[in-house]
Design an enzyme around this catalytic site. Structure first.
Site, mmCIF file in Angstrom:
data_model
loop_
_atom_site.group_PDB
_atom_site.id
_atom_site.type_symbol
_atom_site.label_atom_id
_atom_site.label_comp_id
_atom_site.label_asym_id
_atom_site.label_seq_id
_atom_site.Cartn_x
_atom_site.Cartn_y
_atom_site.Cartn_z
ATOM 1 N N ASN A 56 -7.070 -3.625 -5.941
ATOM 2 C CA ASN A 56 -7.041 -4.988 -5.928
ATOM 3 C C ASN A 56 -6.647 -5.536 -7.048
ATOM 4 O OD1 ASN A 56 -7.807 -5.717 -2.911
ATOM 5 N ND2 ASN A 56 -9.554 -4.525 -3.694
ATOM 6 N N GLU A 88 -9.809 1.096 -5.369
ATOM 7 C CA GLU A 88 -10.484 1.728 -4.293
ATOM 8 C C GLU A 88 -10.352 3.008 -3.600
ATOM 9 O OE1 GLU A 88 -11.091 -1.382 -1.163
ATOM 10 O OE2 GLU A 88 -11.305 -3.153 -2.857
ATOM 11 N N GLY A 120 -8.587 -7.522 2.864
ATOM 12 C CA GLY A 120 -9.621 -7.849 3.604
ATOM 13 C C GLY A 120 -9.945 -7.517 4.786
ATOM 14 N N GLY A 121 -9.416 -6.239 5.064
ATOM 15 C CA GLY A 121 -9.920 -5.722 6.424
ATOM 16 C C GLY A 121 -8.826 -5.877 7.580
ATOM 17 N N GLU A 160 -2.547 6.257 7.853
ATOM 18 C CA GLU A 160 -3.191 7.148 7.246
ATOM 19 C C GLU A 160 -4.003 8.063 7.950
ATOM 20 O OE1 GLU A 160 -3.872 5.094 2.786
ATOM 21 O OE2 GLU A 160 -5.356 4.854 4.634
ATOM 22 N N LYS A 161 -4.464 9.296 7.463
ATOM 23 C CA LYS A 161 -5.487 10.176 8.173
ATOM 24 C C LYS A 161 -6.755 9.207 8.339
ATOM 25 C CE LYS A 161 -7.207 13.847 10.073
ATOM 26 N NZ LYS A 161 -7.082 13.941 11.544
ATOM 27 N N VAL A 183 -14.902 -10.090 -5.059
ATOM 28 C CA VAL A 183 -16.026 -11.003 -4.708
ATOM 29 C C VAL A 183 -17.162 -10.273 -4.959
ATOM 30 C CG1 VAL A 183 -17.187 -11.694 -2.551
ATOM 31 C CG2 VAL A 183 -14.945 -11.648 -2.526
ATOM 32 N N LYS A 189 0.813 -1.152 0.017
ATOM 33 C CA LYS A 189 -0.186 -0.004 -0.084
ATOM 34 C C LYS A 189 0.903 1.171 0.101
ATOM 35 C CE LYS A 189 -4.189 -1.828 1.859
ATOM 36 N NZ LYS A 189 -3.714 -3.451 1.801
ATOM 37 N N ARG A 236 -6.951 -8.370 -8.837
ATOM 38 C CA ARG A 236 -7.453 -9.554 -9.061
ATOM 39 C C ARG A 236 -9.139 -9.200 -9.431
ATOM 40 N NH1 ARG A 236 -10.388 -9.434 -4.388
ATOM 41 N NH2 ARG A 236 -9.321 -8.632 -2.517
#
Length: 462
Positions: free
Chosen positions: A298, A282, A171-172, A207-208, A303, A123, A300
Site C-alpha cells: 500500500n 503486506e 480494500g478487499g 493466487e494459491k 487506516v 498486483k 500511502r
C-alpha cells in the site's frame, strides 16, 4: 531539527475527508502548517471542515465525485496557494495519474513517486518486482488472465483452492475464492466486471489460496538516501469480507526470528522500487507452516497507522510531511517496540451482517483515560450518510503488555457510547472477549468463526 519552513511544507491541501482529514489536521496544527480541506456540501457540518484553517467546497452531483475529481482538487489547491497535497487513504491516494498531476502543477506530493505507485498499484507487476529481490510470493499466475479458459488452465496448474483477484484492487474488493473449476468458471466474468467498475481495469489474476492464514504487514518509511526504515509489524487478521476490523502491533505470537524476516522482506520489497515516504508491505502467513508470502504494498498511510505510532512513539503523518519536503525524518527512529497497541474500527454498520447503517448520531461519548486514543470523523449531531465508507472512529489502546492492553480494550469498548445509529460496537465487545482473541491465537477466519458460533447459540437458545 531545522526550522519549520525547510523541514515541512508551508501549507497542505488535504484531498480527503472524515477521520483521516482530522488526523492530518491534528499534526499540521501542532507543526504550524496551514491546512486546507475540501468538502462536498453533504459534509459541510462535519468536524474536519470546521477544524481546518480553511475549507473549500467542491460541489458535485454525487458526493463521492468531490473527492475523486483530480482536476478540480488541483485547481482548488492552486487557487488556495498551498504548497503540498496530502491524499490520506482511499479515494485518490494510490492514483498515479493524480500524483503525477499534483507534481506537474508544481505542488509537493505527500507520498511516493507516481512511477512507484504504478508498479505497486498493479498486483501482478508488484509480485514481479518483489520476487526479483528475493521476497517470497505465493504460487500464482505470472501475468493477467486473458480469458476464463486461461484461468481454468492456470488454476489446475496452481492447484485448488485459488483466489481470483483484481490486479488493481484494494480494500478487499474484487477478491473471491474458488474451490473447483465450476466455481471459478462462474466467478470469472463477474470478478472481471467488478474490477473494471471499481478500479478502471478488468485485469485479474490467480493466487494459491491459503485457507488458514494470518494477515501481517510491515510499516516502512523510505528515505531519499535510499535507506528503508521498518517500524515493526501489525496483525490485521480480524476481517469481514476481506476488510479489516481490528489491528494490533506487534503481531502476537511471532518469534523474534520471524519478525526480523518480515522486516527484512519488507525492506527488500520497498527498496526494489526505490520507495520514498510512508508505505506498508503486506504478507499472508500460513498458520500451519509459519511461512509467509508477499500480498501487496500500500503506497500511502494506512487506516491502522495509529497502533504503530503508539507502539513506536512516532507521528507518521509528521514523518510523511518531513520526508516529502526534505527526504529525511525529523528524528532518528527507534525500531524497538515499546509495549503493545490494538485498534478497533468503530463503524456505522449492523454488528451481525456488517451492512452499512447510516443515520444521525444522537449521543457520542468516546472513552478517555491513560492509554486510550480515539481518532474519529464524527461528533454528536452529525449525519452519517450512505455515500462513503461507514468508518466512524478508531478506538486505539496501548499498554506495556498485550494482556494489559486487551483488558484496557475491553473496558474502553464497554465505555464507548453511541446512540441514534446502529454500530458494530456490540461485535467489537464480543471480539475482545473471545478465547481466540484474548489468547492472540487467531487467523483471518476469526470473524466468521465468531458469527457462526453466535448464530448456533441463538438457534439452540443458549
Amino acid at each position: 531539527m531545522t526550522d519549520n519552513v525547510t523541514q515541512y511544507p508551508r501549507s497542505v491541501l488535504i484531498a480527503n475527508r472524515g477521520e483521516i482529514a482530522r488526523r492530518i489536521i491534528k499534526t499540521t496544527r501542532r507543526l504550524g502548517i496551514e491546512s486546507v480541506a475540501i468538502y462536498h456540501p453533504v459534509d459541510a457540518d462535519l468536524p474536519f471542515v470546521r477544524e481546518a484553517d480553511r475549507a473549500i467546497c467542491i460541489e458535485d452531483e454525487k458526493p463521492l465525485g468531490t473527492y475523486l475529481d483530480a482536476g478540480r482538487i488541483i485547481e482548488s489547491a492552486l487557487a488556495a496557494g498551498v504548497t503540498a497535497v496530502h491524499p490520506g487513504y482511499g479515494f485518490l491516494a494510490e492514483n498515479a495519474q493524480f500524483a503525477r498531476a499534483v507534481t506537474e502543477a508544481g505542488l509537493l506530493w505527500i507520498g511516493p513517486s507516481p512511477e512507484v505507485i504504478e508498479v505497486m498499484g498493479d498486483k501482478v507487476t508488484a509480485r514481479h518486482a518483489v520476487a526479483a529481490v528475493g521476497v517470497p510470493v505465493s504460487g500464482g499466475t505470472a501475468d493477467g488472465l486473458s480469458s476464463v479458459n486461461d484461468a481454468l488452465v492456470q488454476a489446475e496448474s496452481i492447484g485448488f483452492p485459488v483466489m481470483l483477484k483484481a490486479a488493481a484492487g484494494g480494500g478487499g474488493i474484487g477478491m473471491v475464492v474458488a474451490h473447483d473449476t465450476e466455481q471459478l468458471g462462474k466467478m470469472f466474468a463477474g470478478t472481471q466486471s467488478m474490477a473494471e467498475r471499481s478500479f478502471g481495469s478488468g485485469k485479474v489474476f490467480l493466487e494459491k489460496y491459503i485457507s488458514s492464514a494470518r494477515h501481517v504487514e510491515v510499516q516502512v518509511l523510505g528515505l531519499a538516501d535510499g535507506n528503508i526504515v521498518a517500524l515493526g509489524e501489525r496483525d490485521c487478521s480480524v476481517q469481514r469480507r476481506h476488510q479489516k476490523v481490528a489491528e494490533e502491533c506487534p503481531a502476537p505470537g511471532l518469534t523474534q526470528a520471524v519478525r526480523e524476516k518480515l522486516s527484512a522482506a519488507a525492506i527488500r520489497a520497498a527498496g526494489a522500487v526505490g520507495y520514498e515516504n510512508a508505505g506498508t508491505v503486506e504478507f499472508l502467513m500460513d498458520t500451519e507452516t509459519g511461512e509467509f508470502v508477499f500480498l501487496e504494498m500500500n503506497t500511502r498511510i494506512q487506516v491502522e497507522h495509529p497502533v504503530t505510532e503508539l507502539t513506536y512513539g512516532v507521528d507518521l503523518i509528521e514523518q510523511q510531511l518531513s520526508i516529502a519536503a526534505t527526504g529525511r525524518t525529523t528524528i532518528e527512529l527507534d525500531t524497538e517496540p515499546k509495549g503493545h497497541s490494538i485498534e478497533f474500527r468503530v463503524c456505522a454498520e449492523d454488528p451481525v451482517r456488517f451492512f452499512p447503517a447510516p443515520g444521525t448520531i444522537e449521543q457520542w461519548n468516546p472513552p478517555t483515560g491513560p492509554g486510550i486514543r480515539v481518532d474519529s470523523g464524527y461528533d454528536a449531531g452529525d449525519v452519517v450518510t450512505s455515500n462513503f465508507d461507514p468508518l466512524l472512529a478508531k478506538l486505539c489502546v496501548t499498554a506495556p503488555s498485550r494482556t494489559e492492553v486487551v483488558e484496557l480494550a475491553q473496558g474502553a469498548l464497554d465505555a464507548f457510547e453511541v446512540t441514534g445509529i446502529v454500530t458494530n460496537l456490540p461485535f467489537l465487545r464480543l471480539l475482545a472477549r473471545t478465547e481466540e482473541f484474548v489468547a492472540g491465537q487467531y487467523d483471518t477466519s476469526i470473524v466468521s468463526t465468531i458469527t457462526s458460533r453466535e448464530l448456533a447459540k441463538a438457534k439452540s437458545g443458549v
